[in-house]
Design an enzyme around this catalytic site. Structure first.
Site, mmCIF file in Angstrom:
data_model
loop_
_atom_site.group_PDB
_atom_site.id
_atom_site.type_symbol
_atom_site.label_atom_id
_atom_site.label_comp_id
_atom_site.label_asym_id
_atom_site.label_seq_id
_atom_site.Cartn_x
_atom_site.Cartn_y
_atom_site.Cartn_z
ATOM 1 N N GLY A 25 0.825 -1.208 0.000
ATOM 2 C CA GLY A 25 0.000 0.000 0.000
ATOM 3 C C GLY A 25 0.854 1.252 0.000
ATOM 4 N N GLY A 27 0.578 5.632 0.852
ATOM 5 C CA GLY A 27 -0.152 6.807 1.301
ATOM 6 C C GLY A 27 0.558 8.064 0.853
ATOM 7 C CG MET A 29 3.161 11.963 4.738
ATOM 8 S SD MET A 29 3.294 12.507 6.449
ATOM 9 C CE MET A 29 2.308 13.997 6.391
ATOM 10 C CB VAL A 32 3.987 -0.542 3.752
ATOM 11 C CG1 VAL A 32 4.460 -1.765 4.540
ATOM 12 C CG2 VAL A 32 3.866 0.664 4.675
ATOM 13 C CE LYS A 60 5.386 4.607 7.464
ATOM 14 N NZ LYS A 60 4.725 4.916 8.758
ATOM 15 C CG ASP A 166 -3.507 9.570 11.625
ATOM 16 O OD1 ASP A 166 -4.695 9.967 11.627
ATOM 17 O OD2 ASP A 166 -2.911 9.216 10.596
ATOM 18 C CE LYS A 168 -5.708 7.056 9.114
ATOM 19 N NZ LYS A 168 -5.592 8.031 8.008
ATOM 20 C CB ALA A 170 -7.270 3.332 7.857
#
Length: 506
Positions: A25, A27, A29, A32, A60, A166, A168, A170
């Site tokens: 995946g 994002g 920033m 991974v 990462k 952060d 959440k 996800a």
């Protein structure tokens, strides 16, 4: 930003240690990859471990090619990338310090062709977001099982203290065996006074719909900030919906700032009153009105699955109740010392404690603490606290001296959560009498306790402690009053700096 910066690809060998397999995946920033740790890794196995060559890991990488960076002018881009690099290094440092099965374990970090990377435990399973989308509504047992495991991991982070910032669905994984793991500490913040402050380009850190009021107002985060975000997630676990649903023209920000949520039991049957009350308190607008994560754990413990309980209905895969119903032992990895060494050098349990030796150890620790650099003496006192209290009782002054030396060492090392427990124990059980000397000692201990709480953002409690200490000092003989006043001024200066500082650090 270098347009030719390294871009990971399948088959790449990273730093001679990790062979990339496939992307997991990407994002804004970071991205991974699943990787295989190659045989002959330069890191020797830890004691009790077999060779790790061949195991799968997650690697990462910090993105140097994100769309957000391309939107900036060259000067802003360079500054933003510097902040991202610094935060990425801090994330690796934090993962190396946090030791809990609910937090991804650091295996290594470095830079490959100029791009920073972090290698960590690979969690195979599903995100909590995917899990909730597939299993709605959850049974109470499953909802509480996820919350209990989340709270345990957060308690580990908050002890340091570190704020995730952060939380959440996800950023929470449920492993194939049901274990809940917090991931992505990329914008996590250590709350030590000496922690580096990074100012980033852009908007409020965090994710819309899971932001605490103080984050929306761009104020300083505290561990209670995570508790609010946790409360949003727990509400959704219990009811299948967030406390304030995200929708077009929903006024979401205003609701998080001003609207009190309805109790979860309004939307789901069978929720105990204690959990109803807990969730509403977790979502209080003012941080000081929210429970600490330790209290969340205490309230939830009676409602969680227990060893031997049957599998809940309806069944889910993964099953988050499994780690609580079918517990297995886990050997923690050695945790890197902060500044205080581990207490391995304490006298053996089958030896009598020698008063003179303990006094000399206290003197050594006090000398280290006076220099601002706790070392071996303070570390050894830390391992003696329970033992001296057990063998010598609660009224012996030397017991109190051991506890204070250990607490002072932990405070200077930045382990404020552990220091709080020792200072509180001294205040509650080890100071006896109400003479001038005892009042002075109690005032100093409470000031040091307040100093630790300052790191957790408990400003009102610190203000009260500083004011109370001033009144106490004024009523003491001059020598004792001066001692209290010196500590009071130190804590007051730290408080003033905190109150005068920037509203929020990114």
């Amino acid at each position: 930003m270098d347009a030719d910066a390294y871009k990971p690809g399948a088959g790449d060998l990273i730093d001679g240690l990790y062979e990339l397999k496939d992307s997991l995946g990407k994002g804004g920033m970071a991205q991974v990859w699943r990787a295989r740790e190659v045989s002959g890794s330069r890191e020797a196995p830890r004691a009790g471990e077999v060779s790790r060559g061949g195991r799968e890991v997650a690697v990462k990488f910090l993105r140097h090619d994100s769309e957000a960076l391309y939107c900036l002018d060259p000067h802003e881009r360079e500054a933003e990338l510097a902040v991202r690099n610094a935060r990425f290094r801090r994330e690796a440092d934090l993962l190396g310090t946090l030791d809990h099965p609910g937090i991804t374990e650091l295996y290594g970090s470095g830079s490959h062709q100029g791009v920073p990377y972090i290698a960590m435990r690979l969690v195979t399973g599903v995100s909590l977001r995917t899990f909730l989308d597939e299993h709605n509504p959850l049974s109470l047992a499953a909802a509480v099982a996820v919350a209990v495991q989340m709270a345990g991991a957060l308690a580990c982070a908050h002890t340091l203290p570190v704020v995730h910032r952060d939380l959440k669905p996800a950023n929470i994984m449920i492993g194939d065996e049901g274990a809940v793991v917090l991931i992505d500490f990329g914008i996590a913040k250590p709350l030590r006074a000496d922690a580096t402050r990074y100012t980033a380009h852009g908007s409020t850190l965090g994710t819309r719909g899971y932001l605490a009021p103080e984050q929306l107002l761009e104020r300083e985060p505290t561990p209670r900030t995570d508790v609010y975000c946790f409360g949003c997630i727990f509400y959704e676990l219990l009811t299948g919906r967030p406390p304030f649903p995200l929708g077009v023209d929903s006024g979401l920000t205003d609701k998080h700032l001003h609207e009190k949520p309805l109790p979860p039991s309004v939307y789901a049957a069978g929720i105990p009153e204690a959990i109803d009350d807990l969730v509403v308190r977790m979502l209080a607008k003012k941080p000081e009105q929210r429970p600490a994560v330790d209290e969340v754990l205490r309230v939830l413990a009676p409602f969680g699955p227990r060893p031997g309980d049957p599998e809940p209905r309806p069944r889910t895969h993964p099953d988050p109740t499994a780690p609580l119903r079918l517990p297995s032992d886990r050997v923690s990895r050695p945790r890197p010392a902060l500044a205080v060494p581990p207490a391995a050098a304490a006298p053996a349990e089958d030896e009598w404690l020698d008063t003179r030796a303990v006094e000399q150890l206290c003197a050594q620790a006090e000398s280290e603490i006076a220099s601002g650099e706790p070392g071996d003496g303070a570390g050894r006192l830390r391992g003696l606290t329970a033992r001296v209290r057990k063998e010598w009782g609660e009224r012996r002054p030397l017991v109190r001296r051991v506890w204070q030396g250990a607490a002072d060492g932990l405070r200077l090392a930045g382990d404020f959560g552990s220091a709080v427990r020792l200072y509180q124990g001294i205040d509650d059980d080890l100071i006896h009498g109400d003479g001038p000397a005892e009042r002075a000692e109690r005032a100093v201990i409470r000031l040091r306790l307040a100093e630790c709480r300052l790191a957790f953002g408990e400003l009102e409690a610190v203000i009260t402690a500083v004011d109370t200490a001033g009144h106490t000092a004024a009523g003491l003989p001059p020598d004792l009053g001066a001692r209290v006043e010196a500590v009071r001024r130190t804590v007051d200066a730290q408080l003033a700096a905190r109150l005068a500082g920037p509203d929020m650090e990114a």
